[in-house]
Design a protein around this motif. Structure first.
Motif, PDB file in Angstrom:
ATOM      1  N   GLY A  23       0.800  -1.224   0.000  1.00 21.01           N
ATOM      2  CA  GLY A  23       0.000   0.000   0.000  1.00 21.01           C
ATOM      3  C   GLY A  23       0.829   1.268   0.000  1.00 21.01           C
ATOM      4  N   GLY A  24       2.138   1.160  -0.228  1.00 21.11           N
ATOM      5  CA  GLY A  24       3.000   2.334  -0.185  1.00 21.11           C
ATOM      6  C   GLY A  24       2.889   3.231  -1.400  1.00 21.11           C
ATOM      7  N   ASN A  25       2.435   2.709  -2.525  1.00 23.11           N
ATOM      8  CA  ASN A  25       2.287   3.513  -3.731  1.00 23.11           C
ATOM      9  C   ASN A  25       0.933   4.194  -3.730  1.00 23.11           C
ATOM     10  OD1 ASN A  25       4.771   2.995  -5.126  1.00 23.11           O
ATOM     11  ND2 ASN A  25       4.033   0.899  -5.433  1.00 23.11           N
ATOM     12  N   PRO A  26       0.743   5.181  -4.603  1.00 23.05           N
ATOM     13  CA  PRO A  26      -0.552   5.873  -4.652  1.00 23.05           C
ATOM     14  C   PRO A  26      -1.692   4.886  -4.903  1.00 23.05           C
ATOM     15  CG  PRO A  26       1.071   6.981  -6.031  1.00 23.05           C
ATOM     16  CD  PRO A  26       1.692   5.707  -5.571  1.00 23.05           C
ATOM     17  N   GLN A  27      -2.771   5.062  -4.189  1.00 25.26           N
ATOM     18  CA  GLN A  27      -3.951   4.225  -4.371  1.00 25.26           C
ATOM     19  C   GLN A  27      -5.149   4.926  -3.759  1.00 25.26           C
ATOM     20  OE1 GLN A  27      -2.599   0.853  -2.001  1.00 25.26           O
ATOM     21  NE2 GLN A  27      -4.273   1.196  -0.590  1.00 25.26           N
ATOM     22  N   ASN A  28      -6.311   4.569  -4.229  1.00 29.03           N
ATOM     23  CA  ASN A  28      -7.540   5.025  -3.600  1.00 29.03           C
ATOM     24  C   ASN A  28      -7.735   4.206  -2.330  1.00 29.03           C
ATOM     25  OD1 ASN A  28      -8.393   6.999  -5.433  1.00 29.03           O
ATOM     26  ND2 ASN A  28      -9.192   5.431  -6.800  1.00 29.03           N
ATOM     27  N   PRO A  29      -8.530   4.683  -1.393  1.00 32.05           N
ATOM     28  CA  PRO A  29      -8.801   3.872  -0.207  1.00 32.05           C
ATOM     29  C   PRO A  29      -9.359   2.509  -0.612  1.00 32.05           C
ATOM     30  CG  PRO A  29      -9.626   6.094   0.094  1.00 32.05           C
ATOM     31  CD  PRO A  29      -9.197   5.973  -1.352  1.00 32.05           C
ATOM     32  N   PHE A  31      -8.741  -1.633  -1.725  1.00 30.52           N
ATOM     33  CA  PHE A  31      -7.784  -2.570  -2.305  1.00 30.52           C
ATOM     34  C   PHE A  31      -7.715  -2.550  -3.826  1.00 30.52           C
ATOM     35  CE2 PHE A  31      -8.827  -4.148   1.854  1.00 30.52           C
ATOM     36  CZ  PHE A  31      -7.598  -4.570   2.350  1.00 30.52           C
ATOM     37  N   MET A  32      -8.717  -2.022  -4.510  1.00 31.09           N
ATOM     38  CA  MET A  32      -8.788  -2.121  -5.972  1.00 31.09           C
ATOM     39  C   MET A  32      -7.531  -1.629  -6.684  1.00 31.09           C
ATOM     40  SD  MET A  32     -11.272  -3.660  -7.299  1.00 31.09           S
ATOM     41  CE  MET A  32     -11.270  -3.171  -8.999  1.00 31.09           C
ATOM     42  N   THR A  33      -6.913  -0.581  -6.200  1.00 33.78           N
ATOM     43  CA  THR A  33      -5.763  -0.028  -6.906  1.00 33.78           C
ATOM     44  C   THR A  33      -4.433  -0.331  -6.219  1.00 33.78           C
ATOM     45  OG1 THR A  33      -6.055   2.091  -5.785  1.00 33.78           O
ATOM     46  CG2 THR A  33      -7.117   1.829  -7.947  1.00 33.78           C
ATOM     47  N   ARG A  34      -4.423  -1.119  -5.169  1.00 27.83           N
ATOM     48  CA  ARG A  34      -3.172  -1.435  -4.471  1.00 27.83           C
ATOM     49  C   ARG A  34      -2.227  -2.176  -5.399  1.00 27.83           C
ATOM     50  NH1 ARG A  34      -3.302  -3.863   1.399  1.00 27.83           N
ATOM     51  NH2 ARG A  34      -4.000  -1.737   1.735  1.00 27.83           N
ATOM     52  N   GLY A  35      -1.031  -1.620  -5.579  1.00 25.82           N
ATOM     53  CA  GLY A  35      -0.007  -2.246  -6.405  1.00 25.82           C
ATOM     54  C   GLY A  35      -0.248  -2.150  -7.888  1.00 25.82           C
ATOM     55  N   ILE A  36      -1.159  -1.302  -8.315  1.00 29.21           N
ATOM     56  CA  ILE A  36      -1.570  -1.255  -9.721  1.00 29.21           C
ATOM     57  C   ILE A  36      -0.477  -0.737 -10.655  1.00 29.21           C
ATOM     58  CG2 ILE A  36      -2.588   1.060  -9.785  1.00 29.21           C
ATOM     59  CD1 ILE A  36      -5.016  -0.384 -11.233  1.00 29.21           C
ATOM     60  N   LEU A  37       0.548  -0.121 -10.118  1.00 32.14           N
ATOM     61  CA  LEU A  37       1.610   0.420 -10.960  1.00 32.14           C
ATOM     62  C   LEU A  37       2.496  -0.663 -11.573  1.00 32.14           C
ATOM     63  CD1 LEU A  37       2.678   3.537  -8.859  1.00 32.14           C
ATOM     64  CD2 LEU A  37       1.150   3.433 -10.842  1.00 32.14           C
ATOM     65  N   ALA A  38       2.459  -1.865 -11.024  1.00 33.22           N
ATOM     66  CA  ALA A  38       3.267  -2.965 -11.566  1.00 33.22           C
ATOM     67  C   ALA A  38       2.468  -4.256 -11.457  1.00 33.22           C
ATOM     68  CB  ALA A  38       4.582  -3.093 -10.789  1.00 33.22           C
ATOM     69  N   ARG A  39       2.288  -4.955 -12.560  1.00 36.85           N
ATOM     70  CA  ARG A  39       1.438  -6.144 -12.562  1.00 36.85           C
ATOM     71  C   ARG A  39       1.885  -7.200 -11.567  1.00 36.85           C
ATOM     72  NH1 ARG A  39       1.548  -9.207 -18.157  1.00 36.85           N
ATOM     73  NH2 ARG A  39       2.289  -7.286 -19.015  1.00 36.85           N
ATOM     74  N   GLU A  40       3.193  -7.333 -11.334  1.00 35.08           N
ATOM     75  CA  GLU A  40       3.664  -8.338 -10.383  1.00 35.08           C
ATOM     76  C   GLU A  40       3.369  -7.969  -8.939  1.00 35.08           C
ATOM     77  OE1 GLU A  40       7.065  -5.578 -11.346  1.00 35.08           O
ATOM     78  OE2 GLU A  40       5.638  -6.706 -12.556  1.00 35.08           O
ATOM     79  N   HIS A  41       2.951  -6.726  -8.684  1.00 34.09           N
ATOM     80  CA  HIS A  41       2.633  -6.287  -7.331  1.00 34.09           C
ATOM     81  C   HIS A  41       1.144  -6.016  -7.134  1.00 34.09           C
ATOM     82  CE1 HIS A  41       6.837  -5.393  -5.965  1.00 34.09           C
ATOM     83  NE2 HIS A  41       6.989  -5.698  -7.238  1.00 34.09           N
ATOM     84  N   TYR A  42       0.334  -6.192  -8.170  1.00 33.33           N
ATOM     85  CA  TYR A  42      -1.088  -5.853  -8.068  1.00 33.33           C
ATOM     86  C   TYR A  42      -1.794  -6.763  -7.066  1.00 33.33           C
ATOM     87  CZ  TYR A  42      -5.836  -4.628  -9.503  1.00 33.33           C
ATOM     88  OH  TYR A  42      -7.140  -4.201  -9.505  1.00 33.33           O
ATOM     89  N   TYR A  43      -2.542  -6.164  -6.189  1.00 26.61           N
ATOM     90  CA  TYR A  43      -3.234  -6.867  -5.102  1.00 26.61           C
ATOM     91  C   TYR A  43      -4.065  -8.046  -5.610  1.00 26.61           C
ATOM     92  CZ  TYR A  43      -6.706  -7.650  -1.458  1.00 26.61           C
ATOM     93  OH  TYR A  43      -7.526  -8.225  -0.526  1.00 26.61           O
TER      94      TYR A  43
END
Length: 90
Positions: A23-29, A31-43
């Motif tokens: 959850g350290g990268n930008p995200q909306n409150p 889980f939907m966008t957690r890790g969305i900046l990199a596919r290998e880290h997407y929630y």
């Protein structure tokens, strides 16, 4: 299965796999966008892997007929339940 980070698993971290994004990268409150900046880290990549592994574990249990294992869910769980169905249909 209890979706990682939600429900009962939100406070019980024993045995959980690591969350590389955390959850350290930008995200909306939420889980939907957690890790969305990199596919290998997407929630949800990890959530779908969790359901496939949960079904595999159920099928491998000695007291279970693997041909009788089914998945179902409602709302988010309904979407997540499709992960194993898609794997079986390929």
């Amino acid at each position: 299965m209890d979706t990682r980070g939600q429900g009962a698993s939100a406070t019980d971290h024993a045995g959980n796999t690591a969350d590389p994004d955390g959850g350290g990268n930008p995200q909306n409150p939420g889980f939907m966008t957690r890790g969305i900046l990199a596919r290998e880290h997407y929630y949800y990549r990890r959530v779908y892997a969790d359901v496939v592994r949960a079904v595999d574990a159920a099928k491998a249990h000695g007291a279970i007929d693997p041909r009788q294992v089914a998945v179902s869910g409602a709302s988010q769980g309904g979407g997540i339940a499709t992960a194993d169905h898609v794997r079986v249909c390929r």
